[in-house]
Design a protein around this motif. Sequence first.
Motif, mmCIF file in Angstrom:
data_model
loop_
_atom_site.group_PDB
_atom_site.id
_atom_site.type_symbol
_atom_site.label_atom_id
_atom_site.label_comp_id
_atom_site.label_asym_id
_atom_site.label_seq_id
_atom_site.Cartn_x
_atom_site.Cartn_y
_atom_site.Cartn_z
ATOM 1 N N SER A 49 -0.517 -6.695 2.087
ATOM 2 C CA SER A 49 0.789 -6.426 2.669
ATOM 3 C C SER A 49 1.494 -5.365 1.843
ATOM 4 C CB SER A 49 1.634 -7.700 2.703
ATOM 5 O OG SER A 49 2.913 -7.453 3.245
ATOM 6 N N SER A 50 2.307 -4.569 2.495
ATOM 7 C CA SER A 50 3.071 -3.562 1.773
ATOM 8 C C SER A 50 4.469 -3.443 2.364
ATOM 9 C CB SER A 50 2.366 -2.212 1.798
ATOM 10 O OG SER A 50 2.297 -1.711 3.114
ATOM 11 N N ILE A 51 5.373 -2.991 1.523
ATOM 12 C CA ILE A 51 6.722 -2.619 1.967
ATOM 13 C C ILE A 51 6.936 -1.192 1.516
ATOM 14 C CG2 ILE A 51 9.180 -3.084 1.910
ATOM 15 C CD1 ILE A 51 8.656 -5.879 1.042
ATOM 16 N N ARG A 52 7.087 -0.311 2.488
ATOM 17 C CA ARG A 52 7.330 1.090 2.151
ATOM 18 C C ARG A 52 8.801 1.300 1.787
ATOM 19 N NH1 ARG A 52 4.462 4.501 6.865
ATOM 20 N NH2 ARG A 52 6.590 5.340 6.840
ATOM 21 N N SER A 53 9.066 2.393 1.138
ATOM 22 C CA SER A 53 10.438 2.699 0.739
ATOM 23 C C SER A 53 11.332 2.921 1.948
ATOM 24 C CB SER A 53 10.472 3.926 -0.172
ATOM 25 O OG SER A 53 9.883 5.035 0.458
ATOM 26 N N ASP A 54 10.735 3.225 3.109
ATOM 27 C CA ASP A 54 11.549 3.387 4.321
ATOM 28 C C ASP A 54 11.731 2.071 5.071
ATOM 29 O OD1 ASP A 54 8.911 4.870 6.448
ATOM 30 O OD2 ASP A 54 9.075 2.937 5.439
ATOM 31 N N VAL A 103 -3.749 3.609 2.027
ATOM 32 C CA VAL A 103 -5.044 3.237 1.454
ATOM 33 C C VAL A 103 -5.170 1.722 1.537
ATOM 34 C CG1 VAL A 103 -6.487 3.245 -0.600
ATOM 35 C CG2 VAL A 103 -5.061 5.233 -0.068
ATOM 36 N N ARG A 104 -5.989 1.265 2.454
ATOM 37 C CA ARG A 104 -6.089 -0.161 2.713
ATOM 38 C C ARG A 104 -7.170 -0.842 1.857
ATOM 39 N NH1 ARG A 104 -3.489 -0.118 7.874
ATOM 40 N NH2 ARG A 104 -1.696 1.230 7.444
ATOM 41 N N TYR A 105 -8.132 -0.045 1.403
ATOM 42 C CA TYR A 105 -9.209 -0.577 0.578
ATOM 43 C C TYR A 105 -9.498 0.396 -0.555
ATOM 44 C CZ TYR A 105 -10.211 -3.813 4.402
ATOM 45 O OH TYR A 105 -10.109 -4.788 5.351
ATOM 46 N N MET A 106 -9.906 -0.144 -1.690
ATOM 47 C CA MET A 106 -10.346 0.675 -2.801
ATOM 48 C C MET A 106 -11.408 -0.107 -3.565
ATOM 49 S SD MET A 106 -6.929 0.437 -5.239
ATOM 50 C CE MET A 106 -5.788 0.692 -3.880
ATOM 51 N N MET A 107 -12.181 0.628 -4.350
ATOM 52 C CA MET A 107 -13.313 0.005 -5.018
ATOM 53 C C MET A 107 -12.862 -1.172 -5.875
ATOM 54 S SD MET A 107 -16.606 0.124 -5.363
ATOM 55 C CE MET A 107 -17.016 1.781 -4.817
ATOM 56 N N PHE A 108 -11.837 -0.963 -6.678
ATOM 57 C CA PHE A 108 -11.275 -2.057 -7.460
ATOM 58 C C PHE A 108 -9.773 -1.848 -7.527
ATOM 59 C CE2 PHE A 108 -10.438 0.399 -11.270
ATOM 60 C CZ PHE A 108 -11.417 1.374 -11.263
ATOM 61 N N CYS A 109 -9.065 -2.919 -7.677
ATOM 62 C CA CYS A 109 -7.611 -2.856 -7.686
ATOM 63 C C CYS A 109 -7.138 -2.013 -8.874
ATOM 64 C CB CYS A 109 -7.017 -4.256 -7.744
ATOM 65 S SG CYS A 109 -7.219 -5.186 -6.203
#
Length: 126
Positions: A49-54, A103-109
């Motif tokens: 989940s994310s909250i953007r600055s807007d 960016v919903r996925y990345m190799m490692f956090c």
Amino acid sequence: EVQLVESGGGAVETGGSLRLSCQASGINFGETDTGWYRQTPGHECELVSSIRSDGMIYYSDSVKDRFTVSYDNTKSMMYLQMNGLKIEDTAVYYCAADILPTVRYMMFCGADGGSWGQGTQVTVSS
């Protein structure tokens, strides 16, 4: 310097609830893009989940309608309320700031920059 500290993880049975907290210093939630990620061994780090600055809020399909993200700038806290927990929600959960919300996925956090907490373990069992 930005510092993020997660808490609230633990062990719970399926269908249970947990609320994760992220204590921040050095940032104001709402002035930067922030989010909650999770990772399990052998799998990519996933944006939950994310909250953007807007103000735009994102939930992954796997948690939509079960998780709720929020923040309280008076306490410098961001939260992730997790209801209806499933075994597949078991993971280490991280809060992060100055993220790239696309960016919903990345190799490692932590691989794509930004500021990250140390993570908190959530374990869901039947």
